[in-house]
Scaffold this active site. Structure first.
Site, PDB file in Angstrom:
ATOM      1  N   GLY A  27       0.484  -4.557   0.914  1.00  0.00           N
ATOM      2  CA  GLY A  27       0.325  -3.132   0.615  1.00  0.00           C
ATOM      3  C   GLY A  27       0.439  -2.278   1.860  1.00  0.00           C
ATOM      4  O   GLY A  27       0.990  -2.707   2.880  1.00  0.00           O
ATOM      5  N   HIS A  30       5.481   0.799   3.813  1.00  0.00           N
ATOM      6  CA  HIS A  30       6.236   1.750   4.635  1.00  0.00           C
ATOM      7  C   HIS A  30       7.726   1.463   4.438  1.00  0.00           C
ATOM      8  O   HIS A  30       8.100   0.557   3.672  1.00  0.00           O
ATOM      9  CB  HIS A  30       5.816   1.635   6.105  1.00  0.00           C
ATOM     10  CG  HIS A  30       5.807   0.231   6.626  1.00  0.00           C
ATOM     11  ND1 HIS A  30       6.956  -0.493   6.839  1.00  0.00           N
ATOM     12  CD2 HIS A  30       4.785  -0.608   6.927  1.00  0.00           C
ATOM     13  CE1 HIS A  30       6.647  -1.679   7.291  1.00  0.00           C
ATOM     14  NE2 HIS A  30       5.337  -1.796   7.337  1.00  0.00           N
ATOM     15  N   HIS A  33       9.029  -2.171   4.342  1.00  0.00           N
ATOM     16  CA  HIS A  33       8.896  -2.893   3.062  1.00  0.00           C
ATOM     17  C   HIS A  33       9.978  -2.433   2.080  1.00  0.00           C
ATOM     18  O   HIS A  33      10.575  -3.243   1.374  1.00  0.00           O
ATOM     19  CB  HIS A  33       7.530  -2.612   2.423  1.00  0.00           C
ATOM     20  CG  HIS A  33       6.362  -3.125   3.207  1.00  0.00           C
ATOM     21  ND1 HIS A  33       5.425  -2.285   3.765  1.00  0.00           N
ATOM     22  CD2 HIS A  33       5.974  -4.380   3.520  1.00  0.00           C
ATOM     23  CE1 HIS A  33       4.498  -3.010   4.381  1.00  0.00           C
ATOM     24  NE2 HIS A  33       4.812  -4.279   4.244  1.00  0.00           N
ATOM     25  N   ASP A 148       7.676  -9.834  11.821  1.00  0.00           N
ATOM     26  CA  ASP A 148       6.779 -10.987  11.877  1.00  0.00           C
ATOM     27  C   ASP A 148       7.628 -12.229  12.127  1.00  0.00           C
ATOM     28  O   ASP A 148       7.792 -13.087  11.246  1.00  0.00           O
ATOM     29  CB  ASP A 148       6.000 -11.095  10.561  1.00  0.00           C
ATOM     30  CG  ASP A 148       5.121  -9.883  10.343  1.00  0.00           C
ATOM     31  OD1 ASP A 148       4.262  -9.617  11.191  1.00  0.00           O
ATOM     32  OD2 ASP A 148       5.318  -9.175   9.338  1.00  0.00           O
ATOM     33  N   SER A 184       2.005  -1.608   8.751  1.00  0.00           N
ATOM     34  CA  SER A 184       0.882  -1.057   7.985  1.00  0.00           C
ATOM     35  C   SER A 184      -0.270  -0.713   8.923  1.00  0.00           C
ATOM     36  O   SER A 184      -1.040   0.203   8.670  1.00  0.00           O
ATOM     37  CB  SER A 184       0.412  -2.075   6.955  1.00  0.00           C
ATOM     38  OG  SER A 184       1.499  -2.485   6.170  1.00  0.00           O
ATOM     39  N   ARG A 185      -0.396  -1.468  10.019  1.00  0.00           N
ATOM     40  CA  ARG A 185      -1.511  -1.255  10.946  1.00  0.00           C
ATOM     41  C   ARG A 185      -1.383   0.048  11.732  1.00  0.00           C
ATOM     42  O   ARG A 185      -2.380   0.526  12.279  1.00  0.00           O
ATOM     43  CB  ARG A 185      -1.613  -2.416  11.930  1.00  0.00           C
ATOM     44  CG  ARG A 185      -2.144  -3.681  11.294  1.00  0.00           C
ATOM     45  CD  ARG A 185      -1.999  -4.852  12.229  1.00  0.00           C
ATOM     46  NE  ARG A 185      -2.256  -6.100  11.531  1.00  0.00           N
ATOM     47  CZ  ARG A 185      -3.417  -6.726  11.523  1.00  0.00           C
ATOM     48  NH1 ARG A 185      -4.421  -6.253  12.201  1.00  0.00           N
ATOM     49  NH2 ARG A 185      -3.579  -7.839  10.839  1.00  0.00           N
TER      50      ARG A 185
END
Ligand code: PAF
Length: 277
Positions: A27, A30, A33, A148, A184-185
């Protein structure tokens, strides 16, 4: 878009589909994704996105509790991207026997370096949940973001070890205009920290640009100092073989190389990487 919370319901819905593309997420979606969703849509009849904040991959309870939750905005973005199915399971659905005594995956070397070393248990949790999600969704193709980098290799290893029949496509990292990798962070960064965060990418670019002029170790030391002065707490800046993440002491043009970084800023752990050649 169908929103499905139970595995059985998901499998009934997907039973007749000729080709299924799958984008697993936690989730706080952004553009990175959404680019995976778009890639999947261009290659498959049906695109499934999952949103599940997986407790077994967090090695700190604080990190889990602080993970951004933006489900309403996520649903809007997925609808706008014409996602076919959102799989939104509960912790009980994915871990019906609880969170103790988890199976162990033989991640091997990849679990001893970089994020494997600094986040013990993280990749076992990632392997476990992606394995469970692949069993639930049964996709033909799986889409992962190269941001990642190590996670992509770990998931490919898990898929090979489990003999799963799914094709993995890795997609390029999307960046803000100032170079910061979309993550997301990033939402957790203060305005001051957000202004400094692009230094992570600047570090990678500078290492790449100096490949013929300065030793890797020299640039690495300079950047650790520069980042520290700017309030970062650097876990690693390392050069590795991009095929297998063998750590390289120096540039070696005979190998495909990638430089990887992890650093805390304002209590937020940021990671990024850049291919060198
Ligand atoms: O990259 C992520 O968001 C997560 O690690 C993943 C692959 C969805 C597994 O929880």
């Amino acid at each position: 878009m169908y929103i499905v919370k139970r595995i059985l319901e998901l499998q009934n819905l997907l039973r007749q589909k000729a080709s299924i593309g799958f984008v697993p997420t936690m989730g706080a979606l952004h553009e990175g994704h959404i680019s995976l969703i778009e890639k999947s849509k261009s290659e498959n009849e049906t695109t499934v996105c999952s949103i599940f904040i997986n407790p077994t991959q967090f090695n700190s309870l604080t990190d889990l509790e602080k993970y951004p939750v933006t489900i309403d905005a996520d649903i809007e973005k997925l609808v706008a991207a014409k996602t076919d199915v959102l799989f939104l399971p509960s912790v009980e659905e994915m871990y019906p026997s609880g969170l103790e005594n988890m199976p162990i995956y033989d991640i091997g070397y990849l679990d001893t370096i970089l994020d494997g070393k600094f986040r013990p248990g993280h990749f076992n949790g990632v392997s476990l949940i992606v394995h469970k999600l692949l069993i639930a969704v049964k996709p033909h193709k799986l889409y992962l973001g190269e941001k990642d980098f190590q996670q992509c290799l770990v998931i490919k290893r898990m898929i090979a070890l489990q003999n799963l029949q799914v094709e993995v496509t890795t997609c390029p990292t999307l960046r803000d205009e100032d170079g910061l990798a979309k993550s997301s962070r990033n939402a957790r960064l203060s305005a001051e920290a957000r202004a400094k965060a692009p230094l992570i990418h600047a570090c990678l670019v500078s290492i790449k640009d100096n490949v013929n002029t300065t030793s890797f170790q020299q640039t690495q030391q300079n950047w650790i100092q520069k980042l520290t002065k700017n309030g970062f707490d650097t876990e690693y800046i390392l050069l590795a073989n991009a095929d297998n993440l063998e750590i390289l002491a120096e540039f070696d043009e005979s190998k495909k190389m990638v430089v990887l970084i992890a650093a805390f800023l304002d209590g937020v752990r940021l990671i990024d990487n850049l291919r060198i050649n």
